[in-house]
Design an enzyme around this catalytic site. Structure first.
Site, PDB file in Angstrom:
ATOM      1  N   ASP A  45      26.274  30.414  53.780  1.00 49.98           N
ATOM      2  CA  ASP A  45      27.558  30.872  53.272  1.00 49.98           C
ATOM      3  C   ASP A  45      28.696  30.380  54.164  1.00 49.98           C
ATOM      4  OD1 ASP A  45      29.188  32.177  51.445  1.00 49.98           O
ATOM      5  OD2 ASP A  45      28.033  34.034  51.514  1.00 49.98           O
ATOM      6  N   ASP A  85      30.725  33.380  42.753  1.00 48.54           N
ATOM      7  CA  ASP A  85      30.297  34.753  43.017  1.00 48.54           C
ATOM      8  C   ASP A  85      30.294  35.595  41.747  1.00 48.54           C
ATOM      9  OD1 ASP A  85      29.726  34.547  45.685  1.00 48.54           O
ATOM     10  OD2 ASP A  85      31.674  35.237  46.379  1.00 48.54           O
TER      11      ASP A  85
END
Length: 729
Positions: free
Chosen positions: A463, A530
Site C-alpha cells: 500500500d 478502494d
C-alpha cells in the site's frame, strides 16, 4: 548494427504499426511518421514522405521551416512547449542544439536501401551532441512485437559546470484529423473517469504533482478521428510510464502541427548533473490502433510477454480488511480462514493491523515486526492453519510510509521526508519515509525480508496511502527527491521478489492511485479502487483495462451494503462484476447465511473453471445505449467467449433492442447461451432465444456481430453472463 552517416531514415514496422525516424547526421532525430503499417516501402518513398511533410515557405516564419525533432528543441525554431529544457547556474546552455553523431539499430531482418534502413520490431538508438553547450543526449525508439512503441531520452553533462534539468520529454507528431481527445481524471474511490473534447489551438497540459501516478491520472491520452470508440476509428495514444510526478500534453499549433508529448515532472533543482552525470527519462508509450480495444490489446499482449507476468492461474483471494479492520483476533481470523477454504478460496490475505503498535491508523507504520501483544506466538498459528487448509498466505505492508508515533520515527526522525525542520502536512496520520536515504532503504528491506524469511508468504499487498508533499531529503538540505524515491520503490520491490522467488506484489495506493505501465513491470496485481461497489466498479474496471489486463486487476466481491457508497447490491451483480479480473472476496464470511455461502461457492467454482479464458483472452467492450454495457473476453483461438451484459441505470427503454455480439470468427458457428450462475439475476425477463432449457441459439459469428440477439429484460444493477462456444461443422 551501427548505421553509417549516409543513412538518413529508419523505418520500423510490425503488427500493423510503422514508425519512421529521420536520423540525418548533424541534426536532432525527428519522428516523421507513426501510424498504420506502411509495408515494405522503398527508400525513395520514405524520402518523399519527408519532403511531403516540410513546411511551406510563408511570410514571417523560419526560413526553410521548423524541424520538429523528438525533443522539440527551441533552437530549431519550435515555439511550442519544448521537450528538453535546462540551464547552468550562470544562465547559459539553456537552448541546446543537438545533432546526431551515431545511430545503432538492434533488430532482425534489417534491410538497407540507399539512404534508408528498414526492419521489423527493434530498437533504434540515436546519440546526439552539442559541443557548445557541453551536452550529450540519447534517444531510444523501440517498436515492440505487439505494435506498441516506447520512447525514452537521456541527457548527459560533459562540461565542468553543473547543468540543471528542467524538462526531458519526448514529442510525437499526430495528424490534424485526430482532433478529438479522450483522457481520464478522477478522485479517490472514483478513478479513471473518461472525458472527451474537441481539440482547438493551444496546449492541453496534464500534470501530476502527487508523487504517485494519481487518482486523476490521464492513464492514456488518445487523439483520434471524431467519434472513435472501442470498436473503430483511428486513435493515437500516449502514456507516461512512471509512478511519480509526471506530465503529458497535446498541443495544436497555428502553423498546422499537432503533437503528443510526455515525461517526468521534475521539481525545482531536483536533477542537477555534475560532469559525466546523466538523467534518463521514463519510457513514454505510444500506440496507434483501430479503436480503443485494439489499443488495449497491444498493451496487454506486451505485458503478457514480460518474464515477470503472472503465468499461474489467478488464485481466488480473500482479503480480511472489511471483515475485521484493525481488530485482529486470532480465533476470528482462524474461523474466517476455515469458512473461506470451505467455499474454494485459495489465498488468504491479512491486511493492516498486524505489526507493532498498530491498533488504528495513527501509529506503528515503519515498525515491521509482529506485535506480540496481539500475536504472542507470532503469526505462525494463523499462517500454519491457512496452509493446512490448502490456501496461500498474503500480508499487508506500507513500506514507503511512517507514523510519527512509531519506534522508527523516534529513532530516525531525519529519515522522514521534508524540506527542513517543518514536517509536511499529515495525510492519514502519516508521513513519507525517505527510501532514497541508503540507511532507510536498507532498514525497510531487512525488516520486510525478515518477515518473509520467517513466514511462508506468497503475496504482499503493498500500500501507499498519501501524496508526497514537500518531499525533500533532510540529510541533503531538504532538496526534492520524488524522482529518487520512486526509483527506490522499484528497487525495493525487485529486490524482495528476487530474494523470495514466487512472491507476488499487489500495488495498492489508496486503491487506484498508482497504476501505470512502469509499476506494471514491478508489481503483478493492482488494487484498482478502494470502492468495491459493483455499480462504480463497472466503469473503473472498464477504463483501467485500457492499459492493465484483467489478470492483473484485483476485482473483489464485497458485502451487500457497500462501505463507501452505501449502495445495496444483490449477490449475482457483485459476483458477476468481480469475475472480469483477478477474482476475490472482501466480505465478512462469518456473517453470511448458508444460502449466500452456497451461491458464492458457485461463483467461485465458475471463476475457477473459466479463469484460463478470463485471464488470457482479448478484451471486448461495447456501449449499447440505454445504460447497457457489454463486456467480454474472447479466446485467442476464437473457440469460446464470455460476455457480461450489464445494466447500470433505468431508462426510457424497457429493453435495449438487439445486442450485437462482437469478436468471434465470422465464418464459424457458435452456440450463444445464458450462464445463470447462482441462479442468475433476480426477476430476469427472458427472450425467446434463451430456449426452454437455456440451451441458447446457434448463429454464425458474422450473424452475431451484425444482427445479434434480443436483449433480456434486466433491472438496474444487474448483469447476465453469456457464453459463446464454437460448434462443429
Amino acid at each position: 548494427m551501427i548505421l553509417g552517416p549516409q543513412t538518413q531514415l529508419a523505418h520500423l514496422h510490425a503488427s500493423k504499426t510503422s514508425i519512421v525516424i529521420d536520423v540525418s547526421s548533424g541534426r536532432d532525430p525527428a519522428i516523421v511518421y507513426w501510424g498504420a503499417d506502411l509495408g515494405n516501402v522503398s527508400s525513395a518513398v520514405l524520402e518523399a514522405m519527408v519532403r511531403a511533410g516540410l513546411d511551406p515557405t510563408v511570410g514571417s516564419s523560419v526560413d526553410g521551416g521548423v524541424r520538429l525533432g523528438a525533443l522539440a528543441l527551441s533552437s530549431s525554431g519550435w515555439s511550442g512547449r519544448p521537450g528538453l529544457a535546462g540551464h547552468r547556474d550562470d544562465g547559459t546552455a539553456w537552448a541546446p542544439a543537438l545533432g546526431v553523431d551515431e545511430v545503432l539499430l538492434d533488430a532482425a531482418e534489417i534491410v538497407v536501401d540507399a539512404a534508408a534502413v528498414s526492419a521489423g520490431a527493434g530498437r533504434l538508438r540515436c546519440s546526439m551532441v552539442d559541443p557548445d553547450c557541453g551536452l550529450r543526449a540519447e534517444l531510444i525508439v523501440e517498436l515492440l512485437a505487439t505494435g506498441l512503441i516506447r520512447v525514452r531520452a537521456e541527457v548527459t553533462n560533459e562540461a565542468a559546470e553543473d547543468w540543471t534539468v528542467d524538462e526531458l520529454a519526448v514529442v510525437l507528431p499526430v495528424p490534424l484529423q485526430a482532433d478529438e481527445l479522450l483522457d481520464f481524471s478522477g478522485r479517490w474511490s472514483h478513478e479513471r473517469v473518461p472525458q472527451r473534447r474537441h481539440l482547438d489551438l493551444g496546449n492541453w497540459l496534464r500534470e501530476s504533482r502527487h508523487g504517485r501516478t494519481g487518482f486523476d491520472s490521464p492513464t492514456m491520452s488518445f487523439c483520434g478521428e471524431p467519434g472513435f470508440d472501442q470498436a473503430s476509428g483511428q486513435v493515437w495514444g500516449l502514456h507516461v510510464g512512471f509512478s511519480g510526478n509526471q506530465r503529458c500534453w497535446v498541443e495544436r499549433r497555428p502553423e498546422g502541427r499537432q503533437v503528443m508529448a510526455g515525461g517526468e515532472l521534475l521539481l525545482p533543482g531536483e536533477v542537477r548533473l555534475a560532469q559525466g552525470q546523466g538523467y534518463r527519462s521514463p519510457w513514454v508509450y505510444a500506440v496507434h490502433a483501430d479503436g480503443l480495444d485494439d489499443a488495449a490489446h497491444r498493451v496487454h499482449d506486451w505485458l503478457r510477454s514480460l518474464p515477470g507476468h503472472p503465468a499461474t492461474p489467478r488464485p481466488v483471494t480473500l482479503n480480511v480488511w472489511e471483515a475485521v479492520y484493525f481488530d485482529h483476533d486470532e480465533q476470528t481470523l482462524l474461523s474466517l480462514a476455515e469458512r473461506a477454504a470451505a467455499i474454494g478460496v485459495e489465498r488468504f490475505v491479512l491486511d493492516d493491523g498486524w505489526f507493532l503498535g498498530r491498533r488504528n491508523d495513527t501509529a506503528g507504520l515503519g515498525d515491521w515486526v509482529v506485535d506480540p501483544q496481539v500475536w504472542p506466538a507470532g503469526l505462525h498459528p494463523l499462517v500454519d492453519h491457512v496452509h493446512e487448509l490448502g490456501m496461500q498466505f498474503g500480508l499487508w505492508f506500507e513500506p514507503e510510509m511512517i507514523n510519527i508515533d512509531s519506534e522508527l520515527a523516534r529513532a530516525h526522525p531525519d529519515w522522514i521526508m521534508a524540506t527542513g525542520a517543518r514536517l509536511p502536512v499529515e495525510w492519514r496520520h502519516q508521513q513519507v519515509l525517505g527510501l532514497a536515504i541508503p540507511e532507510a532503504f536498507d532498514h525497510v528491506h531487512a525488516a520486510i525480508g525478515a518477515i518473509l524469511d520467517e513466514y511462508d508468504i506468497s503475496y504482499i499487498k503493498w500500500d501507499q496511502n498519501r501524496d508526497l508533499i514537500d518531499a525533500g531529503d533532510r540529510q541533503r538540505g531538504g532538496r526534492p527527491v520524488v524522482h529518487e524515491q520512486t526509483l527506490a520503490c522499484y528497487r525495493l520491490m525487485d529486490a524482495l521478489r528476487a530474494e523470495h522467488p514466487g512472491l507476488e506484489i499487489e500495488s495498492c495506493s489508496s486503491g487506484g492511485g498508482r497504476i501505470d505501465l512502469e509499476m506494471a513491470r514491478h508489481a503483478q496485481r493492482f488494487w484498482i479502487s478502494d470502492c468495491i461497489d459493483p455499480h462504480e466498479r463497472a466503469q473503473i474496471m472498464r477504463w483501467t483495462e485500457q492499459i492493465i489486463p484483467p489478470e492483473m486487476m484485483g476485482t473483489h466481491l464485497a458485502s451487500p451494503r457497500n462501505s463507501i457508497t452505501g449502495r445495496v447490491s444483490e449477490l449475482s451483480f457483485r459476483a458477476g462484476m468481480a469475475i472480469w479480473g483477478h477474482f476475490g472476496v472482501e466480505w465478512n464470511l462469518l456473517e453470511t447465511t448458508d444460502d449466500e455461502m452456497s451461491r458464492l461457492s458457485e461463483w467461485i467454482a465458475f471463476y475457477k473453471d473459466e479463469r484460463a479464458l478470463l485471464c488470457t483472452g482479448d478484451l471486448v467492450r461495447r456501449d449499447l445505449g440505454g445504460a447497457l454495457l457489454l463486456h467480454g473476453v474472447v479466446a485467442r483461438d476464437r473457440l469460446r467467449a464470455l460476455y457480461g451484459l450489464i445494466r447500470l441505470e433505468s431508462t426510457a427503454l424497457a429493453q435495449s433492442g438487439q445486442v450485437l455480439i462482437p469478436g468471434l470468427d465470422d465464418h464459424a458457428s457458435y452456440r450463444l447461451r445464458p450462464r445463470l450462475v447462482g441462479n442468475g439475476p433476480e426477476r430476469l425477463g427472458e427472450p425467446a432465444w434463451f430456449g426452454v432449457d437455456h440451451e441458447g441459439i446457434v448463429m454464425t459469428g458474422q450473424a452475431l456481430r451484425l444482427h445479434g440477439v434480443r436483449a433480456p429484460q434486466l433491472l438496474p444493477d444487474q448483469i447476465l453472463i453469456l457464453e459463446a462456444t464454437r460448434t462443429a461443422g
